[in-house]
Every structure is written in C-alpha cells, then in structure tokens.
Design an enzyme around this catalytic site. Structure first.
Site, PDB file in Angstrom:
ATOM      1  CG  ASN A  73      -2.295   0.857   0.880  1.00 30.19           C
ATOM      2  OD1 ASN A  73      -2.154   2.016   0.665  1.00 30.19           O
ATOM      3  ND2 ASN A  73      -3.216  -0.167   0.423  1.00 30.19           N
ATOM      4  NE  ARG A  74      -2.806   4.888  -2.895  1.00 32.09           N
ATOM      5  CZ  ARG A  74      -3.710   3.843  -3.249  1.00 32.09           C
ATOM      6  NH1 ARG A  74      -3.870   3.342  -2.083  1.00 32.09           N
ATOM      7  NH2 ARG A  74      -3.829   3.676  -4.310  1.00 32.09           N
ATOM      8  CG  HIS A 108       1.135  -1.989  -4.177  1.00 34.36           C
ATOM      9  ND1 HIS A 108       0.539  -2.214  -2.681  1.00 34.36           N
ATOM     10  CD2 HIS A 108       0.011  -2.015  -4.688  1.00 34.36           C
ATOM     11  CE1 HIS A 108      -0.754  -2.236  -2.859  1.00 34.36           C
ATOM     12  NE2 HIS A 108      -0.963  -2.270  -4.034  1.00 34.36           N
ATOM     13  CG  HIS A 156      -2.538  -6.609  -4.888  1.00 38.42           C
ATOM     14  ND1 HIS A 156      -3.710  -6.807  -5.445  1.00 38.42           N
ATOM     15  CD2 HIS A 156      -2.231  -5.452  -4.590  1.00 38.42           C
ATOM     16  CE1 HIS A 156      -3.987  -5.348  -5.424  1.00 38.42           C
ATOM     17  NE2 HIS A 156      -3.323  -4.612  -4.852  1.00 38.42           N
ATOM     18  CD  GLU A 203      -4.332  -5.475  -1.311  1.00 36.34           C
ATOM     19  OE1 GLU A 203      -3.257  -4.865  -1.328  1.00 36.34           O
ATOM     20  OE2 GLU A 203      -5.329  -4.845  -1.554  1.00 36.34           O
TER      21      GLU A 203
HETATM   22  C1  BGC Z   1      -4.727  -0.550  -3.170  1.00 33.67           C
HETATM   23  C2  BGC Z   1      -5.755   0.257  -4.135  1.00 33.67           C
HETATM   24  C3  BGC Z   1      -4.769  -0.086  -5.500  1.00 33.67           C
HETATM   25  C4  BGC Z   1      -4.580  -1.580  -5.740  1.00 33.67           C
HETATM   26  C5  BGC Z   1      -4.098  -1.778  -7.111  1.00 33.67           C
HETATM   27  C6  BGC Z   1      -4.625  -1.880  -3.290  1.00 33.67           C
HETATM   28  O1  BGC Z   1      -3.929  -2.347  -2.320  1.00 33.67           O
HETATM   29  O2  BGC Z   1      -5.385  -0.255  -1.686  1.00 33.67           O
HETATM   30  O3  BGC Z   1      -5.628   1.643  -3.952  1.00 33.67           O
HETATM   31  O4  BGC Z   1      -5.438   0.718  -6.672  1.00 33.67           O
HETATM   32  O5  BGC Z   1      -3.952  -1.977  -4.711  1.00 33.67           O
HETATM   33  O6  BGC Z   1      -2.853  -1.259  -6.957  1.00 33.67           O
END
Ligand code: BGC
Length: 344
Positions: A79-80, A105, A179, A309
């Site tokens: 995630n971010r 990611h 994922h 996830e």
């Molecule tokens: C995120 C999404 C993202 C997706 C694909 C997820 O884990 O929360 O915001 O678009 O991954 O990258």
C-alpha cells in the site's frame, strides 16, 4: 498431493520464469517465481464444477505488465507511503512516487517485478513453494539489505498457507502481502458485488481523497464499513463512495492467527475464510479495474474481483499512532495468513 513444475516463459533478460502447480485436496494452485505471483486457483462449486477463482493472465507477459498487481507478492511495503517519504532516526528516505504524489506497493520495481529463487517441497499435509530474494541496500530508496522468504502452499484440507519472513540489517519499513483478486464465481464471471462478506473488524483507517490514512481509526458501527455481520458487498457500496479500498483493523491480538474475513458466493456455494497474524486487512473491491485483458479473453472491469490483503496499516512509517512497521537488526519480520475454502 502433487507438485509439478514447467517453464512459464522467458523474461527480456533471457532468464526463465517457472510455473509451479500444486495439487492437494480438491484444489489446485499455481504460482510463478516471477514476482511470486499466484497465477490460478481451481476450486469446486457445490455442484462439483471446477473454476479458476483468481483473476490473472494466461502468459508470463501479462505479469510483466501487471498494473493492477493481479496475484502479486508485494514488498518492501504494501500500500501507500504518503508523499513517497519517511524519516528514521533523523534521516529522510525518499521513494519512487508511482501513485500520484505517493509511493505504492514497493515503488517502481517492487518485489512483484523481481525473479525470486524458488524451491518446492511437501510438508505437514501440504505442498509448498518457498520463494527467496535479496533486496540490496538502497533498493527503491529503502535502507538496509533485506532478505525475504515467502512460502505459499496448499493443504489436503483445502487451505492456502502463506508465510512471510524478512530480515533486514538496518531499520526499514516492511509490509509484505499478496494481492490476489478473487471472484468466487470464477474469474471473468462478472462482478463480485453479489458476494456476501463478513469482516472481523470493529474499526477501519479513515483516508483522505488520495487514500492516505488521516490517522483516525473510525468505529464501523452505523457506517457502510460495518461488515461484522455478513452482507452483500453491494449493500452499502454507494454510501461507501462507490467501492471499498480501506484498511480494516482486525479484531483481536496481532501476532496471533485469527479470523479476519469470510466471503461467500451464493450461486456457486464457494466460501473463503481468511485468517491473519497482521493488524490490518485491506479490503479492495477492484474499483480501478478498467477493462484489463485477463486470462483466455476475460476482460476485468470495475469490481471484477476483490482483494483481502493482510497487512500493516498504509503509511505506517509516517504514523506513530499505528502499530510499528519498522523492522531491523533487532526485529525480524514474520507474518502468516491462511485462506481456507469450502463449497456448500
Ligand atoms: C490499493 C488500491 C490500489 C490497488 C492496486 C490496493 O492495495 O489499496 O488503492 O489501486 O492495490 O494497486
């Protein structure tokens, strides 16, 4: 039980990627050492019909250009990370910003784009593949040399066991996950909005419009995020902004394997139960899928699959109030997840 291995394809580097097909119980799982992706998962329906319930691609090539991270193993940090930076002991580290102003990611070339070493084995009533890689100091801007070992296996009792380990020789954020996008009716069989979901979570991490947590852990009570009793994913979707893409705070103690989700498809009768040792669970309803060309001509539009996830909370390195996701010489990383399948 059976393990077979074949060449999945050849990368532009000339290196071969392999596909491992694991068969146990009534199911079969295939994984590749390119990005340690889950490639397919065949499970029976209540009528005995076997379908592939994972979104993905038919060829290696698809996985090399896998924008939505279908089936990918994510690292160093799932995630971010807000603004693509974090500080540790007074030093600021800058990451590649691949999601607007944020790093997502693992950055430009995360673990999903690397060729892992792989070895298959049989153990404890299951068939497994252990993947390993070394991420050098400074890789994607992260400090320390990190050694990752991830194993995925299928058991005779129709469970996928995932084990995530990492050792890093300097303090560094670590958040490994998988994922996989599931559609319990079968990949390519429309959207997942009619699936019923139950989440073992009494609160979730509120986010801003760019999906960075505000720091608030909001009780789900009286909100569209209340999945404590199973309900169709569609029921409160509009009120949730048209889709879920949120980290839920899993009830119970992190560090112990405990239930975090149960999703069922009323039509096929397939049920998936998920367990995790992690503090969080990202429930993502494929909101950004925009007509991705998948397996055998399947096209994945919005909500064609959902992800569960198991993870630390997004942007943890910048949030002192969240469970710490910094690992290092004195703190190895080790988390487990279990996905169990049934059909009734
Ligand atoms: C995120 C999404 C993202 C997706 C694909 C997820 O884990 O929360 O915001 O678009 O991954 O990258």
């Amino acid at each position: 039980m059976k393990i077979s291995k074949k060449i999945f394809g050849v990368l532009s580097s000339g290196k071969k990627a392999y596909l491992y097909i694991l068969k146990a119980g009534d199911m079969s799982l295939s994984v590749t050492n390119f990005g340690a992706h889950w490639v397919s998962l065949f499970a029976p329906s209540r009528n005995g019909r076997k379908d592939d319930i994972l979104l993905g691609y038919s060829t290696l090539d698809g996985y090399t250009r896998n924008k939505p991270y279908l089936g990918a193993t994510i690292g160093r940090f799932g995630n971010r990370i807000g603004d693509g930076r974090f500080s540790l002991d007074g030093t600021e580290y800058r990451l590649y910003k691949n999601d607007g102003p944020h790093s997502l990611h693992g950055g430009r070339r995360g673990f999903d784009k690397l060729l892992w070493k792989a070895e298959s084995y049989e153990e404890r009533g299951g068939v497994f593949v252990r993947f390993e890689l070394v991420s050098p100091d400074g890789d994607e801007g992260y400090p320390g040399t990190l050694k990752a070992a991830v194993s995925y296996g299928l058991t005779k009792s129709n469970e996928i066991i995932a084990d995530y380990q990492a050792a890093v020789d300097a303090p560094c954020p670590v958040n490994l996950t998988n994922h996989a996008y599931f559609n319990l009716a079968g990949e390519g069989a429309g959207d997942i909005l009619f699936h019923r979901a139950r989440l073992y979570a009494s609160s979730y991490a509120a986010v801003d419009e760019s999906l960075i947590p505000t720091g608030a852990l909001t009780p789900v009570q009286d909100t569209p995020f209340d999945f404590r009793t199973a309900k169709p994913i569609s029921r409160d979707l509009a009120a949730a902004g048209g889709g879920y893409d949120h980290c839920f705070v899993v009830d119970g103690d992190s560090g112990t394997l405990r239930p975090c989700a149960e999703v069922s498809d009323p039509r096929s009768g397939r049920i998936m139960r998920v367990f995790t040792t992690q503090p969080g669970l990202q429930f993502y309803t494929g909101n950004f899928l925009d007509g991705v060309t998948g397996k055998a001509g399947s096209v994945y539009g919005k909500h064609a699959g959902f992800c569960l996830e198991t993870q630390h909370f997004p942007d943890s390195p910048n949030r002192k109030e969240f469970p710490p996701a910094i690992f290092g010489p004195d703190r190895d990383y080790h988390e487990k997840a279990l996905f169990s399948f049934d059909w009734q």
